[in-house]
Design an enzyme around this catalytic site. Structure first.
Site, PDB file in Angstrom:
ATOM      1  N   HIS A 187       1.067  -1.172   0.106  1.00 18.56           N
ATOM      2  CA  HIS A 187      -0.111  -0.006   0.033  1.00 18.56           C
ATOM      3  C   HIS A 187       0.827   1.323  -0.064  1.00 18.56           C
ATOM      4  O   HIS A 187       1.834   1.534   0.819  1.00 18.56           O
ATOM      5  CB  HIS A 187      -0.900   0.038   1.431  1.00 18.56           C
ATOM      6  CG  HIS A 187      -1.827   1.044   1.371  1.00 18.56           C
ATOM      7  ND1 HIS A 187      -1.753   2.023   2.458  1.00 18.56           N
ATOM      8  CD2 HIS A 187      -2.725   1.923   0.684  1.00 18.56           C
ATOM      9  CE1 HIS A 187      -2.576   3.058   2.293  1.00 18.56           C
ATOM     10  NE2 HIS A 187      -3.175   2.984   1.272  1.00 18.56           N
ATOM     11  N   SER A 188       0.508   2.327  -0.926  1.00 20.38           N
ATOM     12  CA  SER A 188       1.314   3.439  -0.812  1.00 20.38           C
ATOM     13  C   SER A 188       2.581   3.251  -1.160  1.00 20.38           C
ATOM     14  O   SER A 188       3.378   2.909  -2.093  1.00 20.38           O
ATOM     15  CB  SER A 188       0.710   4.253   0.293  1.00 20.38           C
ATOM     16  OG  SER A 188       1.012   5.669   0.239  1.00 20.38           O
ATOM     17  N   TYR A 189       3.305   3.773  -0.258  1.00 20.80           N
ATOM     18  CA  TYR A 189       5.040   3.819   0.012  1.00 20.80           C
ATOM     19  C   TYR A 189       5.380   2.376  -0.166  1.00 20.80           C
ATOM     20  O   TYR A 189       6.552   2.239  -0.983  1.00 20.80           O
ATOM     21  CB  TYR A 189       5.494   4.392   1.269  1.00 20.80           C
ATOM     22  CG  TYR A 189       6.753   3.668   1.732  1.00 20.80           C
ATOM     23  CD1 TYR A 189       8.058   4.212   0.947  1.00 20.80           C
ATOM     24  CD2 TYR A 189       6.844   3.041   2.921  1.00 20.80           C
ATOM     25  CE1 TYR A 189       9.178   3.736   1.469  1.00 20.80           C
ATOM     26  CE2 TYR A 189       8.095   2.353   3.297  1.00 20.80           C
ATOM     27  CZ  TYR A 189       9.408   2.703   2.443  1.00 20.80           C
ATOM     28  OH  TYR A 189      10.508   2.421   2.914  1.00 20.80           O
TER      29      TYR A 189
END
Length: 245
Positions: free
Chosen positions: A77-79
Site C-alpha cells: 500500500h502506498s509507499y
C-alpha cells in the site's frame, strides 16, 4: 497451489491497519501475514535516521524466508509499492503476484520523490517526517473521514525517516519481470497526488490488470469488504506459480 497473502502497510501506518481485511481473507482458508515495518507503531522505538527502504525490504524478505512462504500474493500500500518491488527483485521465486494498492510503482534507481514529486514537500529540516495532516472532506485523514475510524487510525500513526523517501530502489533481477501484477487505484484523492499511468502491457507481457475502488487512500479501513473481494479475485490460481484475475 496454496496461496498466502502478505499485506505490507504504507508510510506512517502499522500492520494493524489491515485488521478489517484479514478476517475476510482468512475465511478463504489462506494464511494472511500483516507485518509492521521497522520504525512504525509498536516498533517506533527502533526508528533512526538509518531506517529506510532497504530496512523495510529486509523486513519483508526476512518474513518470507524465515516462515518459508511461497506462492505469495504480496500487497503493498502506498509507499510500500517501493518495498514490494524491491522484495520481488530479491526473492522472485517466492512471489506469485504483486498487488500495488494505491501505491508508488518505481523503476530501477528511483525513490519515492521521483515516483511522486509531491513527496518532496513533506521534507523538513530534520530526519523525521510526521504523518500528513487531515484534509477537508472527502479526503480526510488518508481518505478516512468517519470520526471513529479517524480516531482508530490516529492510534497507528507515527513518524518515518527521510531515508524512506530518499533511498533508491534497485531492480536488477530479470526473474522479477515474470511476476504478474495487479494495480488497485482508489479514486477519491486530493489534487497533487496524481499517479503515473499504468503501461498497457505488464513486464511479463500480459495485459495490464487495473482495478478501482471508489474510496479514499486507506481503503483497507473505508472499504475492507470491497478490497478483500478484489484480493480474493486476484488470488484465484490458474496454474502452478502464477495467477490471473
Amino acid at each position: 497451489m496454496a496461496i498466502t497473502y502478505v499485506l505490507v502497510h504504507g508510510a506512517w501506518h502499522t500492520g494493524q491497519c489491515w485488521a478489517r481485511v484479514v478476517p475476510r481473507l482468512a475465511a478463504s482458508g489462506r494464511p494472511v501475514f500483516t507485518p509492521t515495518l521497522t520504525g512504525y507503531g509498536e516498533t517506533r522505538h527502533l526508528l533512526t535516521p538509518d531506517v529506510g527502504l532497504r530496512t523495510h525490504t529486509a523486513d519483508v524478505v526476512r518474513l518470507l524466508t524465515e516462515a518459508d512462504l511461497r506462492d505469495v500474493v504480496l500487497v503493498g500500500h502506498s509507499y510500500a509499492g517501493l518495498v514490494i518491488s524491491a522484495v520481488a527483485d530479491e526473492v522472485p521465486e517466492r512471489i506469485a503476484r504483486l498487488v500495488y494498492l494505491d501505491a508508488m510503482v518505481p523503476a530501477d534507481g528511483e525513490n519515492a520523490i521521483d515516483v511522486m514529486p509531491v513527496t518532496r514537500s513533506m521534507l523538513g529540516t530534520g530526519w523525521r517526517v510526521p504523518p500528513l495532516p487531515a484534509l477537508p472532506a472527502p479526503f480526510g485523514l488518508f481518505g478516512v473521514t468517519e470520526p471513529g475510524d479517524v480516531a482508530w487510525l490516529r492510534t497507528m500513526l507515527s513518524d518515518q525517516s527521510v531515508r524512506c523517501l530518499e533511498e533508491r530502489v534497485t531492480l536488477a533481477n530479470p526473474a522479477a519481470a515474470a511476476i504478474p501484477r495487479t494495480h488497485i487505484h482508489c479514486t477519491v484523492k486530493p489534487a497533487g497526488f496524481d499517479r503515473r499511468p499504468v503501461p498497457a502491457v505488464q513486464p511479463n507481457g500480459e495485459p495490464a490488470d487495473v482495478r478501482e475502488l471508489a474510496t479514499g487512500h486507506d481503503c483497507m479501513i473505508t472499504a475492507p469488504g470491497e478490497l478483500a473481494g478484489l484480493l480474493l479475485d486476484v488470488g484465484e490460481p490458474v496454474g502452478a506459480g502464477s495467477m490471473r484475475s
